[in-house]
Design a protein around this motif. Structure first.
Motif, PDB file in Angstrom:
ATOM      1  N   LYS A 168       0.818  -1.215   0.000  1.00 34.81           N
ATOM      2  CA  LYS A 168       0.000   0.000   0.000  1.00 34.81           C
ATOM      3  C   LYS A 168       0.852   1.265   0.000  1.00 34.81           C
ATOM      4  O   LYS A 168       0.536   2.232  -0.695  1.00 34.81           O
ATOM      5  CB  LYS A 168      -0.953  -0.004   1.200  1.00 34.81           C
ATOM      6  N   THR A 169       1.933   1.256   0.752  1.00 34.25           N
ATOM      7  CA  THR A 169       2.796   2.433   0.798  1.00 34.25           C
ATOM      8  C   THR A 169       3.368   2.738  -0.581  1.00 34.25           C
ATOM      9  O   THR A 169       3.368   3.892  -1.021  1.00 34.25           O
ATOM     10  CB  THR A 169       3.945   2.211   1.812  1.00 34.25           C
ATOM     11  N   GLY A 170       3.839   1.707  -1.281  1.00 36.29           N
ATOM     12  CA  GLY A 170       4.381   1.892  -2.619  1.00 36.29           C
ATOM     13  C   GLY A 170       3.347   2.401  -3.597  1.00 36.29           C
ATOM     14  O   GLY A 170       3.617   3.280  -4.425  1.00 36.29           O
ATOM     15  N   VAL A 171       2.135   1.864  -3.506  1.00 32.81           N
ATOM     16  CA  VAL A 171       1.066   2.297  -4.405  1.00 32.81           C
ATOM     17  C   VAL A 171       0.673   3.738  -4.094  1.00 32.81           C
ATOM     18  O   VAL A 171       0.503   4.555  -5.015  1.00 32.81           O
ATOM     19  CB  VAL A 171      -0.145   1.348  -4.326  1.00 32.81           C
ATOM     20  N   PHE A 172       0.550   4.093  -2.817  1.00 31.15           N
ATOM     21  CA  PHE A 172       0.206   5.473  -2.469  1.00 31.15           C
ATOM     22  C   PHE A 172       1.302   6.434  -2.932  1.00 31.15           C
ATOM     23  O   PHE A 172       0.996   7.527  -3.425  1.00 31.15           O
ATOM     24  CB  PHE A 172      -0.054   5.616  -0.962  1.00 31.15           C
ATOM     25  N   ALA A 173       2.560   6.036  -2.793  1.00 26.59           N
ATOM     26  CA  ALA A 173       3.667   6.879  -3.268  1.00 26.59           C
ATOM     27  C   ALA A 173       3.591   7.037  -4.785  1.00 26.59           C
ATOM     28  O   ALA A 173       3.764   8.143  -5.318  1.00 26.59           O
ATOM     29  CB  ALA A 173       5.009   6.287  -2.853  1.00 26.59           C
ATOM     30  N   GLY A 174       3.321   5.939  -5.484  1.00 21.60           N
ATOM     31  CA  GLY A 174       3.183   5.998  -6.938  1.00 21.60           C
ATOM     32  C   GLY A 174       2.035   6.891  -7.369  1.00 21.60           C
ATOM     33  O   GLY A 174       2.164   7.680  -8.311  1.00 21.60           O
ATOM     34  N   VAL A 175       0.918   6.796  -6.681  1.00 25.21           N
ATOM     35  CA  VAL A 175      -0.248   7.625  -7.001  1.00 25.21           C
ATOM     36  C   VAL A 175       0.060   9.095  -6.721  1.00 25.21           C
ATOM     37  O   VAL A 175      -0.331   9.978  -7.499  1.00 25.21           O
ATOM     38  CB  VAL A 175      -1.491   7.140  -6.223  1.00 25.21           C
ATOM     39  N   ALA A 176       0.779   9.374  -5.644  1.00 25.73           N
ATOM     40  CA  ALA A 176       1.152  10.763  -5.343  1.00 25.73           C
ATOM     41  C   ALA A 176       2.043  11.329  -6.450  1.00 25.73           C
ATOM     42  O   ALA A 176       1.827  12.464  -6.910  1.00 25.73           O
ATOM     43  CB  ALA A 176       1.873  10.839  -3.993  1.00 25.73           C
ATOM     44  N   LEU A 177       3.010  10.531  -6.902  1.00 22.35           N
ATOM     45  CA  LEU A 177       3.883  10.979  -7.986  1.00 22.35           C
ATOM     46  C   LEU A 177       3.093  11.173  -9.286  1.00 22.35           C
ATOM     47  O   LEU A 177       3.327  12.137 -10.024  1.00 22.35           O
ATOM     48  CB  LEU A 177       5.016   9.976  -8.204  1.00 22.35           C
ATOM     49  N   GLU A 178       2.165  10.278  -9.527  1.00 18.81           N
ATOM     50  CA  GLU A 178       1.330  10.394 -10.727  1.00 18.81           C
ATOM     51  C   GLU A 178       0.464  11.663 -10.661  1.00 18.81           C
ATOM     52  O   GLU A 178       0.367  12.409 -11.639  1.00 18.81           O
ATOM     53  CB  GLU A 178       0.446   9.155 -10.849  1.00 18.81           C
ATOM     54  N   ALA A 179      -0.149  11.910  -9.523  1.00 19.19           N
ATOM     55  CA  ALA A 179      -0.983  13.109  -9.368  1.00 19.19           C
ATOM     56  C   ALA A 179      -0.145  14.380  -9.530  1.00 19.19           C
ATOM     57  O   ALA A 179      -0.568  15.325 -10.206  1.00 19.19           O
ATOM     58  CB  ALA A 179      -1.673  13.091  -8.007  1.00 19.19           C
ATOM     59  N   LEU A 180       1.043  14.387  -8.945  1.00 17.27           N
ATOM     60  CA  LEU A 180       1.940  15.534  -9.108  1.00 17.27           C
ATOM     61  C   LEU A 180       2.356  15.700 -10.569  1.00 17.27           C
ATOM     62  O   LEU A 180       2.401  16.814 -11.088  1.00 17.27           O
ATOM     63  CB  LEU A 180       3.189  15.371  -8.235  1.00 17.27           C
ATOM     64  N   GLY A 181       2.655  14.580 -11.218  1.00 17.09           N
ATOM     65  CA  GLY A 181       3.051  14.627 -12.620  1.00 17.09           C
ATOM     66  C   GLY A 181       1.985  15.253 -13.490  1.00 17.09           C
ATOM     67  O   GLY A 181       2.260  16.134 -14.318  1.00 17.09           O
ATOM     68  N   TYR A 182       0.741  14.807 -13.294  1.00 17.58           N
ATOM     69  CA  TYR A 182      -0.348  15.378 -14.081  1.00 17.58           C
ATOM     70  C   TYR A 182      -0.604  16.836 -13.718  1.00 17.58           C
ATOM     71  O   TYR A 182      -1.010  17.628 -14.567  1.00 17.58           O
ATOM     72  CB  TYR A 182      -1.623  14.541 -13.968  1.00 17.58           C
ATOM     73  N   SER A 183      -0.337  17.217 -12.474  1.00 20.74           N
ATOM     74  CA  SER A 183      -0.485  18.630 -12.102  1.00 20.74           C
ATOM     75  C   SER A 183       0.558  19.487 -12.809  1.00 20.74           C
ATOM     76  O   SER A 183       0.256  20.587 -13.270  1.00 20.74           O
ATOM     77  CB  SER A 183      -0.351  18.797 -10.581  1.00 20.74           C
ATOM     78  N   PHE A 184       1.784  18.987 -12.900  1.00 18.93           N
ATOM     79  CA  PHE A 184       2.820  19.734 -13.611  1.00 18.93           C
ATOM     80  C   PHE A 184       2.472  19.876 -15.094  1.00 18.93           C
ATOM     81  O   PHE A 184       2.756  20.888 -15.710  1.00 18.93           O
ATOM     82  CB  PHE A 184       4.190  19.053 -13.476  1.00 18.93           C
TER      83      PHE A 184
END
Length: 188
Positions: A95-111
């Protein structure tokens, strides 16, 4: 290179930005997270809310970043974060890895959010064709949606071979987006 050549190149390469900015693994995400990271349906809902919150919080700062440091820089940072996020899904089956991946993905799309469209607008201004903005964006969107439909039909087929393959293909897509962005430049 002069501004007109840069503007023309940006418009031509923007199709790659739109094609590879899509999540080719999206139909399988919930299944993968449930099968390999121990997520429940409730956890998937929390994950979706987490993604939305990260994007909400990041939208203004990443927009400011794009305005101050350039649209291309923002697209490059975003595509790099997207690629790293998908690698998290492959490497960390928890779960930690998936949440980290989702956070990076959300940040990526925000950029990336709005930076590409603003770059195309800037490029059309250089060409003195800003009246073509809607036409250029709609054509690009149409082609990218067709290409994405093909990818979404084919990429899930790799799940049966290895459940990580769709995410690896997603990483390759995001790195392709990053590569296309390396050949683009801000025009202002």
């Amino acid at each position: 290179m002069n501004q007109l050549k840069i503007a023309n190149r940006n418009i031509k390469l923007y199709i790659f930005i739109k094609v590879f900015a899509k999540r080719v693994f999206l139909p399988l995400s919930a299944i993968y997270f449930m099968d390999y990271a121990g997520f429940s349906i409730r956890d998937i809902g929390i994950l979706a809310a987490f993604y939305a919150i990260v994007q909400l919080v990041a939208e203004v700062p990443t927009g400011y970043f794009a305005d101050k440091l350039g649209r291309i820089t923002s697209i490059r940072v975003g595509s790099f974060l997207l690629a790293i996020g998908t690698i998290f899904y492959v490497l960390f089956h928890n779960k930690t890895g998936v949440f980290a991946g989702v956070a990076l993905e959300a940040l990526g799309y925000s950029f990336m959010g709005g930076a590409g469209e603003a770059l195309i607008h800037d490029s059309l201004i250089v060409k003195k064709q800003e009246h073509e903005y809607t036409k250029v964006l709609s054509r690009t969107q149409s082609v990218s949606l067709i290409a994405n439909a093909v990818l979404l039909a084919l990429v899930p087929l790799t799940y049966a071979i290895d459940p990580r393959y769709p995410f690896l293909i997603g990483t390759v897509a995001y790195l392709s987006l990053f590569t296309a962005a390396l050949f683009m430049h801000d025009v202002t």
